[in-house]
Design a protein around this motif. Sequence first.
Motif, PDB file in Angstrom:
ATOM      1  N   PHE A  93       0.825  -1.201   0.000  1.00 21.74           N
ATOM      2  CA  PHE A  93       0.000   0.000   0.000  1.00 21.74           C
ATOM      3  C   PHE A  93       0.862   1.256   0.000  1.00 21.74           C
ATOM      4  CE2 PHE A  93      -2.246   3.248   2.608  1.00 21.74           C
ATOM      5  CZ  PHE A  93      -3.265   3.545   1.715  1.00 21.74           C
ATOM      6  N   GLU A  94       1.875   1.264   0.843  1.00 16.72           N
ATOM      7  CA  GLU A  94       2.757   2.429   0.929  1.00 16.72           C
ATOM      8  C   GLU A  94       3.565   2.607  -0.354  1.00 16.72           C
ATOM      9  OE1 GLU A  94       2.674   4.679   3.215  1.00 16.72           O
ATOM     10  OE2 GLU A  94       1.142   3.561   4.313  1.00 16.72           O
ATOM     11  N   LYS A  95       3.969   1.503  -0.996  1.00 18.96           N
ATOM     12  CA  LYS A  95       4.704   1.593  -2.251  1.00 18.96           C
ATOM     13  C   LYS A  95       3.846   2.193  -3.353  1.00 18.96           C
ATOM     14  CE  LYS A  95       7.997  -2.199  -1.530  1.00 18.96           C
ATOM     15  NZ  LYS A  95       8.425  -3.551  -1.998  1.00 18.96           N
ATOM     16  N   VAL A  96       2.573   1.792  -3.404  1.00 22.40           N
ATOM     17  CA  VAL A  96       1.667   2.342  -4.429  1.00 22.40           C
ATOM     18  C   VAL A  96       1.528   3.846  -4.246  1.00 22.40           C
ATOM     19  CG1 VAL A  96      -0.726   2.405  -5.237  1.00 22.40           C
ATOM     20  CG2 VAL A  96       0.395   0.204  -4.834  1.00 22.40           C
ATOM     21  N   LYS A  97       1.328   4.284  -3.013  1.00 23.21           N
ATOM     22  CA  LYS A  97       1.222   5.717  -2.749  1.00 23.21           C
ATOM     23  C   LYS A  97       2.508   6.449  -3.143  1.00 23.21           C
ATOM     24  CE  LYS A  97      -0.630   7.158   1.056  1.00 23.21           C
ATOM     25  NZ  LYS A  97      -0.898   7.334   2.491  1.00 23.21           N
ATOM     26  N   LYS A  98       3.640   5.823  -2.871  1.00 23.30           N
ATOM     27  CA  LYS A  98       4.920   6.445  -3.181  1.00 23.30           C
ATOM     28  C   LYS A  98       5.158   6.520  -4.684  1.00 23.30           C
ATOM     29  CE  LYS A  98       9.891   6.011  -2.243  1.00 23.30           C
ATOM     30  NZ  LYS A  98      10.935   5.211  -1.549  1.00 23.30           N
ATOM     31  N   ASP A 101       2.787   9.415  -7.921  1.00 26.47           N
ATOM     32  CA  ASP A 101       3.150  10.659  -8.602  1.00 26.47           C
ATOM     33  C   ASP A 101       4.275  10.468  -9.612  1.00 26.47           C
ATOM     34  OD1 ASP A 101       1.233  12.129  -7.274  1.00 26.47           O
ATOM     35  OD2 ASP A 101       2.580  12.723  -5.655  1.00 26.47           O
ATOM     36  N   ALA A 102       5.037   9.391  -9.465  1.00 28.51           N
ATOM     37  CA  ALA A 102       6.140   9.137 -10.395  1.00 28.51           C
ATOM     38  C   ALA A 102       5.666   8.517 -11.706  1.00 28.51           C
ATOM     39  CB  ALA A 102       7.172   8.226  -9.739  1.00 28.51           C
ATOM     40  N   VAL A 103       4.424   8.068 -11.733  1.00 27.05           N
ATOM     41  CA  VAL A 103       3.861   7.484 -12.960  1.00 27.05           C
ATOM     42  C   VAL A 103       3.347   8.625 -13.829  1.00 27.05           C
ATOM     43  CG1 VAL A 103       2.188   5.883 -13.936  1.00 27.05           C
ATOM     44  CG2 VAL A 103       3.228   5.382 -11.715  1.00 27.05           C
ATOM     45  N   GLU A 104       4.178   9.096 -14.721  1.00 22.57           N
ATOM     46  CA  GLU A 104       3.807  10.226 -15.574  1.00 22.57           C
ATOM     47  C   GLU A 104       2.907   9.780 -16.725  1.00 22.57           C
ATOM     48  OE1 GLU A 104       7.281  13.503 -15.428  1.00 22.57           O
ATOM     49  OE2 GLU A 104       7.774  11.708 -16.598  1.00 22.57           O
ATOM     50  N   LEU A 105       1.875  10.540 -16.972  1.00 20.99           N
ATOM     51  CA  LEU A 105       0.976  10.282 -18.090  1.00 20.99           C
ATOM     52  C   LEU A 105       1.050  11.383 -19.145  1.00 20.99           C
ATOM     53  CD1 LEU A 105      -2.171   9.035 -16.136  1.00 20.99           C
ATOM     54  CD2 LEU A 105      -0.292   7.681 -17.088  1.00 20.99           C
ATOM     55  N   ILE A 106       1.719  12.477 -18.794  1.00 23.36           N
ATOM     56  CA  ILE A 106       1.903  13.582 -19.717  1.00 23.36           C
ATOM     57  C   ILE A 106       3.203  14.295 -19.340  1.00 23.36           C
ATOM     58  CG2 ILE A 106       0.569  15.235 -18.333  1.00 23.36           C
ATOM     59  CD1 ILE A 106      -0.540  16.351 -20.988  1.00 23.36           C
ATOM     60  N   THR A 107       3.968  14.702 -20.327  1.00 24.13           N
ATOM     61  CA  THR A 107       5.258  15.345 -20.060  1.00 24.13           C
ATOM     62  C   THR A 107       5.061  16.824 -19.747  1.00 24.13           C
ATOM     63  OG1 THR A 107       5.630  15.904 -22.385  1.00 24.13           O
ATOM     64  CG2 THR A 107       6.376  13.730 -21.623  1.00 24.13           C
ATOM     65  N   SER A 108       6.138  17.479 -19.352  1.00 30.79           N
ATOM     66  CA  SER A 108       6.065  18.903 -19.034  1.00 30.79           C
ATOM     67  C   SER A 108       5.682  19.742 -20.250  1.00 30.79           C
ATOM     68  CB  SER A 108       7.407  19.390 -18.467  1.00 30.79           C
ATOM     69  OG  SER A 108       8.458  19.131 -19.395  1.00 30.79           O
ATOM     70  N   ASP A 109       6.030  19.230 -21.451  1.00 31.94           N
ATOM     71  CA  ASP A 109       5.629  19.951 -22.664  1.00 31.94           C
ATOM     72  C   ASP A 109       4.336  19.365 -23.265  1.00 31.94           C
ATOM     73  OD1 ASP A 109       6.783  17.591 -23.374  1.00 31.94           O
ATOM     74  OD2 ASP A 109       8.053  18.405 -24.959  1.00 31.94           O
ATOM     75  N   LYS A 110       3.583  18.643 -22.401  1.00 35.14           N
ATOM     76  CA  LYS A 110       2.246  18.148 -22.698  1.00 35.14           C
ATOM     77  C   LYS A 110       2.188  17.085 -23.801  1.00 35.14           C
ATOM     78  CE  LYS A 110      -0.159  22.149 -20.832  1.00 35.14           C
ATOM     79  NZ  LYS A 110      -1.235  23.152 -20.989  1.00 35.14           N
ATOM     80  N   LYS A 111       3.261  16.300 -23.912  1.00 31.34           N
ATOM     81  CA  LYS A 111       3.207  15.127 -24.776  1.00 31.34           C
ATOM     82  C   LYS A 111       2.608  13.974 -23.966  1.00 31.34           C
ATOM     83  CE  LYS A 111       7.187  16.294 -27.679  1.00 31.34           C
ATOM     84  NZ  LYS A 111       8.556  15.872 -28.136  1.00 31.34           N
ATOM     85  N   ARG A 140      -2.679   4.667 -13.896  1.00 27.74           N
ATOM     86  CA  ARG A 140      -1.643   4.979 -12.912  1.00 27.74           C
ATOM     87  C   ARG A 140      -1.658   3.952 -11.771  1.00 27.74           C
ATOM     88  NH1 ARG A 140      -2.692   9.899 -12.446  1.00 27.74           N
ATOM     89  NH2 ARG A 140      -0.912  10.870 -13.483  1.00 27.74           N
ATOM     90  N   ASN A 141      -2.832   3.557 -11.350  1.00 24.07           N
ATOM     91  CA  ASN A 141      -2.959   2.553 -10.298  1.00 24.07           C
ATOM     92  C   ASN A 141      -2.356   1.224 -10.732  1.00 24.07           C
ATOM     93  OD1 ASN A 141      -4.253   1.394  -7.775  1.00 24.07           O
ATOM     94  ND2 ASN A 141      -5.385   0.232  -9.322  1.00 24.07           N
ATOM     95  N   PHE A 142      -2.674   0.784 -11.948  1.00 18.71           N
ATOM     96  CA  PHE A 142      -2.176  -0.493 -12.459  1.00 18.71           C
ATOM     97  C   PHE A 142      -0.655  -0.468 -12.563  1.00 18.71           C
ATOM     98  CE2 PHE A 142      -1.916  -3.779 -15.942  1.00 18.71           C
ATOM     99  CZ  PHE A 142      -2.492  -4.808 -15.220  1.00 18.71           C
ATOM    100  N   VAL A 143      -0.115   0.632 -13.078  1.00 16.21           N
ATOM    101  CA  VAL A 143       1.330   0.762 -13.221  1.00 16.21           C
ATOM    102  C   VAL A 143       2.002   0.787 -11.845  1.00 16.21           C
ATOM    103  CG1 VAL A 143       3.211   2.259 -14.008  1.00 16.21           C
ATOM    104  CG2 VAL A 143       1.198   1.902 -15.462  1.00 16.21           C
ATOM    105  N   ALA A 144       1.433   1.532 -10.906  1.00 16.24           N
ATOM    106  CA  ALA A 144       2.019   1.609  -9.562  1.00 16.24           C
ATOM    107  C   ALA A 144       2.000   0.242  -8.877  1.00 16.24           C
ATOM    108  CB  ALA A 144       1.266   2.638  -8.721  1.00 16.24           C
ATOM    109  N   LEU A 145       0.925  -0.514  -9.051  1.00 19.90           N
ATOM    110  CA  LEU A 145       0.850  -1.859  -8.483  1.00 19.90           C
ATOM    111  C   LEU A 145       1.905  -2.772  -9.102  1.00 19.90           C
ATOM    112  CD1 LEU A 145      -3.031  -2.261  -8.362  1.00 19.90           C
ATOM    113  CD2 LEU A 145      -1.512  -2.394  -6.370  1.00 19.90           C
ATOM    114  N   ILE A 146       2.088  -2.638 -10.426  1.00 22.04           N
ATOM    115  CA  ILE A 146       3.121  -3.431 -11.100  1.00 22.04           C
ATOM    116  C   ILE A 146       4.499  -3.084 -10.549  1.00 22.04           C
ATOM    117  CG2 ILE A 146       4.308  -3.795 -13.301  1.00 22.04           C
ATOM    118  CD1 ILE A 146       1.579  -3.391 -14.675  1.00 22.04           C
TER     119      ILE A 146
END
Length: 286
Positions: A93-98, A101-111, A140-146
């Motif tokens: 649970f703590e790993k998923v929360k951690k 935010d690191a699971v990016e779905l859009i870059t800073s230049d909105k790609k 994001r949830n699926f990726v974080a769980l993986i």
Amino acid sequence: MTYVARWRGKLAAIVGMGLLAGLGILGCQKDSVPGPQPDADGNSQSSKPDGAPDSDPAHKFRQSFTEAVRADQYTEWEPVERTMAGKPIGPLFEKVKKEWDAVELITSDKKKLTYIAALETDQGTIEITLRPDLAPNHVRNFVALIQAGYYDGLVFERTVTELGPDGVVELIEGGSPDGGVNPSTDGIGYWLKPEINADAKHEEGAVGAPHGIEEDTAACRFYIMIGKAPVLDGHWTVFGKVTKGMEVARTIFHQPVKEDLENPSANRPLKPVVIRKVTVKRQEVE
């Protein structure tokens, strides 16, 4: 039309029988009012958090863990202490929360970014292309769980076959922490708000998130459609699609099963196929 309406009413209201039990509707129940319904555009009203700026369409790709999960959790429910693979639930649970935010779905230049998950099983590998455009928080949830290693060592615990108004509904389900022994044990301590999208269709290979009697009770489990099932559209969140290894999913579906007397449409495999390891890679959306 009357029959279809009656069927869809069953999807929303009946617990413990037919397809609903097969999709895990018995798990994660509570007694408050039903969760949010899709709006006129086909998106769940809860997909945008309270106070989110309408002027920033990219915000949905950057929601925090707190924004994505339901605020109230169950007071009389506790997850299992360990997964069937022996991993303690608390640290997961703590790993998923951690990782969230690191699971990016859009870059800073909105790609826009997407992820491809590879599920290595006893029967071969299934590759799933995730769809942040349909359900960013479920992706994001699926990726974080993986990335937390949650799925490694779990199983495909159930197959579902049920006759509906559009034909036979067939799917496989996996990812329960205890291997589906007790449907009420799904989850590791949080539940996602729904992201039901009108553009998401239950076609062959569609990957979605089972939930309880309320729409905002999806957690860790997932299902893979063996064939199309339009009757399910608008009731569950679809967040990906099998792009390689559909034959492996069909092989899993056809494994020998033992009948579930309480829910004849959803049977447990005699020897559940093990998810040995799940990996994920990121790529830009073309």
